[in-house]
Enzyme design. Structure first.
Site, mmCIF file in Angstrom:
data_model
loop_
_atom_site.group_PDB
_atom_site.id
_atom_site.type_symbol
_atom_site.label_atom_id
_atom_site.label_comp_id
_atom_site.label_asym_id
_atom_site.label_seq_id
_atom_site.Cartn_x
_atom_site.Cartn_y
_atom_site.Cartn_z
ATOM 1 N N LYS A 1 7.811 -8.001 -1.799
ATOM 2 C CA LYS A 1 7.404 -9.454 -3.241
ATOM 3 C C LYS A 1 8.191 -9.113 -3.883
ATOM 4 O O LYS A 1 8.767 -10.018 -4.320
ATOM 5 C CB LYS A 1 6.069 -9.287 -3.157
ATOM 6 C CG LYS A 1 4.827 -9.356 -2.556
ATOM 7 C CD LYS A 1 3.151 -9.662 -3.227
ATOM 8 C CE LYS A 1 3.024 -8.478 -3.453
ATOM 9 N NZ LYS A 1 3.212 -7.138 -2.677
ATOM 10 N N ARG B 1 11.366 3.570 -0.731
ATOM 11 C CA ARG B 1 11.539 2.944 -2.302
ATOM 12 C C ARG B 1 11.861 3.729 -3.321
ATOM 13 O O ARG B 1 12.195 4.320 -4.046
ATOM 14 C CB ARG B 1 10.433 1.816 -2.105
ATOM 15 C CG ARG B 1 10.622 1.048 -3.152
ATOM 16 C CD ARG B 1 9.389 -0.288 -2.923
ATOM 17 N NE ARG B 1 7.779 0.105 -3.667
ATOM 18 C CZ ARG B 1 7.306 -0.490 -3.295
ATOM 19 N NH1 ARG B 1 7.346 -2.030 -3.181
ATOM 20 N NH2 ARG B 1 6.009 -0.202 -4.613
ATOM 21 N N ARG C 1 8.561 5.623 -8.065
ATOM 22 C CA ARG C 1 7.296 5.177 -8.217
ATOM 23 C C ARG C 1 5.937 6.439 -7.932
ATOM 24 O O ARG C 1 6.446 6.658 -6.496
ATOM 25 C CB ARG C 1 5.961 3.852 -7.630
ATOM 26 C CG ARG C 1 6.694 3.014 -8.366
ATOM 27 C CD ARG C 1 6.522 1.964 -8.321
ATOM 28 N NE ARG C 1 5.034 1.385 -7.578
ATOM 29 C CZ ARG C 1 4.833 0.101 -7.372
ATOM 30 N NH1 ARG C 1 5.255 -1.114 -7.618
ATOM 31 N NH2 ARG C 1 3.767 0.408 -7.480
ATOM 32 N N ARG D 1 -4.964 -10.590 -6.890
ATOM 33 C CA ARG D 1 -5.533 -9.389 -5.640
ATOM 34 C C ARG D 1 -6.695 -9.598 -4.726
ATOM 35 O O ARG D 1 -7.332 -8.868 -4.364
ATOM 36 C CB ARG D 1 -4.650 -7.555 -5.711
ATOM 37 C CG ARG D 1 -3.634 -7.895 -5.174
ATOM 38 C CD ARG D 1 -3.186 -6.687 -6.524
ATOM 39 N NE ARG D 1 -2.578 -5.880 -5.982
ATOM 40 C CZ ARG D 1 -0.892 -5.380 -5.968
ATOM 41 N NH1 ARG D 1 -0.553 -6.054 -7.202
ATOM 42 N NH2 ARG D 1 -0.649 -4.282 -5.562
ATOM 43 N N ARG E 1 -3.579 2.246 -0.779
ATOM 44 C CA ARG E 1 -3.098 0.892 -0.826
ATOM 45 C C ARG E 1 -2.968 -0.301 0.424
ATOM 46 O O ARG E 1 -2.946 -1.201 -0.471
ATOM 47 C CB ARG E 1 -1.917 0.684 -1.935
ATOM 48 C CG ARG E 1 -1.871 1.376 -3.517
ATOM 49 C CD ARG E 1 -0.243 1.962 -3.901
ATOM 50 N NE ARG E 1 0.999 0.684 -3.942
ATOM 51 C CZ ARG E 1 1.876 0.685 -3.954
ATOM 52 N NH1 ARG E 1 2.358 2.439 -3.311
ATOM 53 N NH2 ARG E 1 2.437 -0.477 -3.956
HETATM 54 P P1 AMP Z 1 2.303 -3.235 -7.921
HETATM 55 O O1 AMP Z 1 3.615 -2.700 -8.363
HETATM 56 O O2 AMP Z 1 2.140 -4.422 -7.289
HETATM 57 O O3 AMP Z 1 2.955 -2.714 -6.376
HETATM 58 O O4 AMP Z 1 1.201 -2.785 -8.919
HETATM 59 C C1 AMP Z 1 0.454 -1.228 -8.859
HETATM 60 C C2 AMP Z 1 -0.778 -1.274 -9.283
HETATM 61 O O5 AMP Z 1 -1.190 -1.442 -10.345
HETATM 62 C C3 AMP Z 1 -1.828 -1.845 -8.227
HETATM 63 O O6 AMP Z 1 -1.990 0.069 -7.206
HETATM 64 C C4 AMP Z 1 -3.198 -1.723 -8.761
HETATM 65 O O7 AMP Z 1 -3.146 -0.463 -9.216
HETATM 66 C C5 AMP Z 1 -2.081 -2.009 -10.101
HETATM 67 N N1 AMP Z 1 -2.736 -3.903 -9.893
HETATM 68 C C6 AMP Z 1 -1.006 -4.499 -9.962
HETATM 69 N N2 AMP Z 1 -1.470 -6.165 -9.622
HETATM 70 C C7 AMP Z 1 -2.765 -6.216 -9.635
HETATM 71 C C8 AMP Z 1 -4.097 -6.493 -9.241
HETATM 72 N N3 AMP Z 1 -3.167 -7.825 -9.687
HETATM 73 N N4 AMP Z 1 -5.148 -6.604 -9.568
HETATM 74 C C9 AMP Z 1 -5.644 -5.264 -9.727
HETATM 75 N N5 AMP Z 1 -5.368 -4.237 -10.139
HETATM 76 C C10 AMP Z 1 -2.865 -4.288 -9.815
#
Ligand code: AMP
Length: 216
Positions: free
Chosen positions: A13, A127, A160, A88, A171
């Site tokens: 993404k 990553r 990360r 999400r 996740r």
């Molecule tokens: P990402 O970088 O999109 O993989 O997001 C990293 C982390 O941020 C996720 O594993 C969640 O803990 C939190 N997070 C990001 N976007 C959301 C969302 N829309 N709703 C809830 N938690 C989020």
């Protein structure tokens, strides 16, 4: 045009959102990046967010929705956007729809990037991300020209902490139980476009752009 990018963690993404935002001149809003910024600010919000992120869990809807809507509100009128990592959950999707409706706006298209489970785990554990500009790299699929340095801004690349294998599995599990129902939700609204994510980055980009351009 307002677009949502949907897909499991590791589906690509971030990479694709960057490309789409550049090609179609859309503002790129990534909820994960907003949370990582909050985390590094050391505020109360940042600490609260960390406790969820470290466990691979979703941050509560109320906090997440407020943060993303605030970000959308900063855009110039008429500026289209691409949402990456949001919504999400169904509650987030409904809150977004309501808030946009109040502003006479809507989501035009939802792009779903499909990738198998094993491929997701493999991708996430290789990553690397630029600490300064957030550009994504991959040890195998997209290595930087100079090891450990960003091609674009020479920033330091890092992994990360939530890309550790156990957290990655959590996740993905959270994705299937809480986020995957959104695929059906948007399909029923007639907004879903699918792209096959198990191809090269360039081919996924091509598929996405031609799908979006044919909708313009
Ligand atoms: P990402 O970088 O999109 O993989 O997001 C990293 C982390 O941020 C996720 O594993 C969640 O803990 C939190 N997070 C990001 N976007 C959301 C969302 N829309 N709703 C809830 N938690 C989020």
């Amino acid at each position: 045009m307002n677009v949502i990018l949907l897909g499991a963690p590791g589906a690509g993404k971030g990479t694709q959102a960057e490309m789409i935002s550049r090609e179609l001149r859309l503002a790129h809003i990534a909820s994960g990046d907003l949370f990582r910024q909050a985390q590094s600010s050391g505020t109360e919000l940042g600490n609260m967010v960390s406790s969820y992120m470290e466990r691979g869990l979703l941050v509560p809807d109320e906090v997440t929705v407020r943060m993303v809507l605030e970000q959308i509100a900063t855009l110039d009128r008429g500026q289209g956007f691409i949402l990456d990592g949001f919504p999400r959950t169904l509650q987030q999707a409904e809150a977004l729809e309501g808030a946009l409706r109040d502003e006479n706006k809507s989501i035009d298209r939802v792009l779903y990037i499909k990738v198998s489970n094993e491929e997701l785990v493999r991708r996430l554990s290789g990553r690397w991300i630029c600490r300064d500009c957030q550009a994504p790299y991959h040890a195998v699929n997209k290595p930087p020209e100079v090891s450990g340095k960003c091609d674009r801004c020479s920033g330091e690349l890092y992994q990360r902490p939530d890309d550790a294998e156990e957290t990655v599995r959590k996740r993905i599990e959270v994705y299937f139980s809480q986020t995957a129902p959104l695929i059906d939700y948007y399909a029923k609204k007639g907004k879903l476009l699918e792209a096959e994510g198990a191809q090269s980055v360039e081919m996924v980009s091509e598929e996405i752009l031609s799908a979006l351009k044919s909708e313009e």
